[in-house]
Design an enzyme around this catalytic site. Structure first.
Site, PDB file in Angstrom:
ATOM      1  N   ASP A 221       0.717  -1.245   0.396  1.00 19.78           N
ATOM      2  CA  ASP A 221      -0.639   0.040   0.053  1.00 19.78           C
ATOM      3  C   ASP A 221       1.178   1.111  -0.037  1.00 19.78           C
ATOM      4  OD1 ASP A 221      -1.998   2.207   0.999  1.00 19.78           O
ATOM      5  OD2 ASP A 221      -2.886   0.179   1.142  1.00 19.78           O
ATOM      6  N   HIS A 279      -3.424   5.752   3.673  1.00 24.91           N
ATOM      7  CA  HIS A 279      -4.149   4.999   3.202  1.00 24.91           C
ATOM      8  C   HIS A 279      -3.482   3.865   4.050  1.00 24.91           C
ATOM      9  CE1 HIS A 279      -6.075   2.247   0.560  1.00 24.91           C
ATOM     10  NE2 HIS A 279      -6.672   2.683   0.562  1.00 24.91           N
ATOM     11  N   SER A 474     -11.241  -0.962   0.779  1.00 27.72           N
ATOM     12  CA  SER A 474      -9.815  -0.575   1.166  1.00 27.72           C
ATOM     13  C   SER A 474      -9.896  -0.830   2.663  1.00 27.72           C
ATOM     14  CB  SER A 474      -9.568   0.569   0.979  1.00 27.72           C
ATOM     15  OG  SER A 474      -9.029   1.068  -0.785  1.00 27.72           O
TER      16      SER A 474
END
Length: 665
Positions: A221, A279, A474
């Site tokens: 990620d 994220h 996600s």
């Protein structure tokens, strides 16, 4: 290692050799002739990076390149047509996709990864023309466009710490735990539609296990903020590397990879570049933020505060404005495999709405994914844990509101995770349908407000408090990764070992029903039933399945009679008898007083004719202690021969709804 073609000349093209794949697309023959050039190009140039292509050589060409490292006369390699093409497209470098690391090279070569190379050239060159010219070379088996990937981050909503913890002394002391409805949903709080039990049930699971530091989860990620107060103690650390000295101290082929590696920028992990969204840090917190440390949030497998959480490795494939590509993702999986990860947490995929690319089935993905597929398969074949014989790959289904899962998630050997809100219903954005395997909380801020998102860690450079809400598949994906990590931790504790297939089956069947609720809801009844995977992930069920304890599901405030306990006792065992209530010793109650009170038992539990009767008014979990006579119809005594009485523990899970057959793996 990368070699500059323009500075040194084409004679050094082979000096940095590398990658390969498995055997699915080996030297292809059509009618006894080499494959036509057009069929060697395995994917579309749509949304591909300019100025780079991936190629896979046949074995003899790869070996020839290796020899050139010692002999700079490239014409002796027998690849003169390649030299001509590289000159024509203005190539600047050619390098092995997967760098040479001596201790992993034998396995790398066995997998064929040494045959993959990256060719770089001026970005203003025609990409399609360059691919066509490379495909015309006999020694090139595959040409792959370097597709750009996306992780579809949502905007982080800051969370501010409050003094009201609303917790008892027996629970964790992390102040934000009360707001993590996705872990423990009481049915009251952020929204009037919040439904009790629509969570991953970690509170009950933590009674048995909270994590194990031998289990490593690779977060593929954005970079993870390894300095974060709630993550630093659960970060994987490469002890052989010295931070910031610009050297590959441990000889693993990567410089300054202390907490992982930034494959996008080819350096140390970063999380605060312009364009970073937090994220990766948010995802990591859901998996393994440190529990019971008096700060922030909890992680599903974050330990109990004594240093026993699972470890997070940051295998970074997005970095600020630098976009993730197939080249980067392939390397990220290989790095994770070579450095001990057992779970790959992947909250990203192809942009299905833009057709990047629009895969229609598994065959199309496998043939088009090339280097990426090979990198993932290499990870899956890794044996990095003494409790699992392979690597588990978990993907987000996608946020395109499509009735199919996106790829790579949809591929049959990976796990695809759809998202639900705090009411347990599908989030407005989630993909669902074919290819979707399981559901987990991902949040729904459109319908349930900002706090209806998933609460987790964020870099303080982005959010002052270091915590905030995000939504998306996600965010659903790391809930499943966290439960998987918790399950492996419990297996370690119990000394159990599973095949990858066995463990995957347990994970996908450690769920609570979602279809009954979908069919009863007019908003979702027409499109969603049987399309959100096996159900909502449940951590307690996962641990019970690892342990071998069957689970019975019942609906809250409903009278349940004639539940056939024989189905949960011992498959294939004929000579057993379930002892009825009237014949039981009062000293061994069917359910503990604590569980009776916790579940609000208003009728039963009782057993008649091997059938259970019970009614509970509270959502929760407890145990039924079923007396079983083995070796006879009645129990033996001093005066009469008979069977032996033993107790079979069965987990009882009470939810707002359950499937008609309930049950256990």
């Amino acid at each position: 290692m990368s070699i500059s073609i323009r500075k040194i000349g084409l004679s050094v093209l082979a000096a940095s050799m590398f990658v390969g794949c498995f055997s699915y697309n080996e030297d292809i023959l059509v009618g006894g002739q080499a494959e036509a050039p057009a069929t060697k190009i395995i994917n579309s140039s749509r949304s591909a990076e300019a100025g780079s292509l991936l190629i896979k050589f046949n074995e003899s060409a790869a070996l020839a390149f290796e020899k050139v490292e010692c002999n700079t006369n490239v014409t002796r390699s027998g690849i003169e047509p390649l030299n001509i093409v590289l000159n024509k497209i203005g190539a600047t470098t050619i390098e092995r996709l997967f760098p040479v690391v001596e201790k992993h090279e034998e396995r790398t070569r066995k997998a064929g990864l040494h045959r993959w190379y990256v060719v770089r050239f001026d970005s203003d060159e025609q990409l399609e023309e360059a691919a066509k010219l490379l495909a015309e070379i006999d020694d090139v088996n595959i040409v792959q466009y370097n597709s750009i990937l996306t992780h579809q981050p949502s905007v982080a909503v800051p969370a501010e710490i409050t003094t009201d913890t609303r917790m008892t002394v027996s629970e964790v002391n992390d102040p934000f735990f009360k707001d993590q409805w996705h872990y423990y949903n009481t049915g009251s709080g952020i929204h009037e539609k919040q439904v009790a039990g629509m969570d991953v049930n970690v509170k009950d699971a933590w009674r048995y296990c909270t994590g194990d530091p031998s289990i490593i989860v690779a977060v593929i990620d954005e970079g993870v903020d390894y300095t974060h107060e709630d993550l630093k103690d659960n970060m994987w650390v490469n002890r052989g590397e010295i931070a910031g000295n610009g050297k590959d101290d441990d000889g693993n082929g990567f410089v300054d990879d202390v907490y992982g590696f930034n494959h996008c920028a080819q350096g140390a992990i970063s999380w605060n570049e312009s364009g970073d969204s937090g994220h990766g840090t948010h995802v990591a917190g859901t998996v393994a933020a440190v529990n019971n440390n008096g700060v922030g949030v909890c992680g599903i497998a974050g330990g109990d505060g004594s240093g026993n959480g699972v470890k997070i490795m940051s295998s970074q494939m997005f970095s600020g404005s630098k976009k993730g590509t197939v080249e980067v993702s392939s390397r990220a999986f290989k790095y994770a495999a070579d450095n001990g990860a057992v779970i790959a947490q992947c909250s990203w995929g192809y942009d299905a709405k833009k057709g990047n690319p629009a895969f229609s089935n598994d065959k199309a993905y496998k043939l088009s994914a090339g280097a990426e597929y090979d990198g993932i398969t290499y990870f899956q074949s890794s044996k990095n844990s003494d409790v699992l014989d392979g690597g588990l790959v978990i993907f987000a289904a996608g946020n395109d509101s499509l009735s199919v899962s996106g790829y790579p998630a949809a591929y049959r050997d990976f796990i695809s995770v759809a998202a639900t809100g705090c009411d347990g219903m599908p989030a407005y954005y989630t993909n669902f349908g074919p290819g979707t395997n399981i559901s987990a909380p991902g949040g729904d801020q459109k319908n349930h407000g900002n706090e209806g998102g998933v609460l987790s860690t964020l870099p303080k450079s982005l959010v002052r408090s270091g915590y905030g809400y995000m939504q998306g598949t996600s965010m659903a994906c790391p809930h499943v990764s966290g439960v998987a990590a918790l399950g492996l931790s419990y297996a370690k504790k119990l000394g159990k070992r599973f095949s990858l297939e066995e463990f995957t089956a347990m994970l996908l069947l450690s769920v609570n029903d979602i279809d009954t609720d979908l069919m009863a809801n007019p908003t979702f009844s027409s499109a969603y039933p049987r399309k959100m995977g096996s159900g909502r992930i449940d951590a307690l069920r996962m641990l019970m399945n690892v342990e071998g304890t069957p689970c019975i599901s019942i609906t809250k405030s409903q009278y349940h009679k004639n539940i056939d306990l024989a189905l949960y006792i011992a498959d294939g065992v004929a000579d057993i008898e379930i002892q009825d209530k009237d014949n039981r010793d009062d000293k061994s109650p069917l359910m503990s007083k604590e569980d009776v009170e916790k579940l609000g038992v208003v009728s039963g539990p009782s057993i008649t004719g091997g059938k259970l009767t019970i009614m509970c008014d509270n959502v929760g979990f407890g145990f039924i202690n079923v007396p079983v006579i083995v070796g006879g119809k009645t129990a033996g005594s001093d005066d009469k021969m008979g069977g032996r009485v033993t107790i079979k523990k069965i987990a009882l899970i009470v939810r707002e709804s359950h499937t008609a057959n309930g049950g256990w793996l």
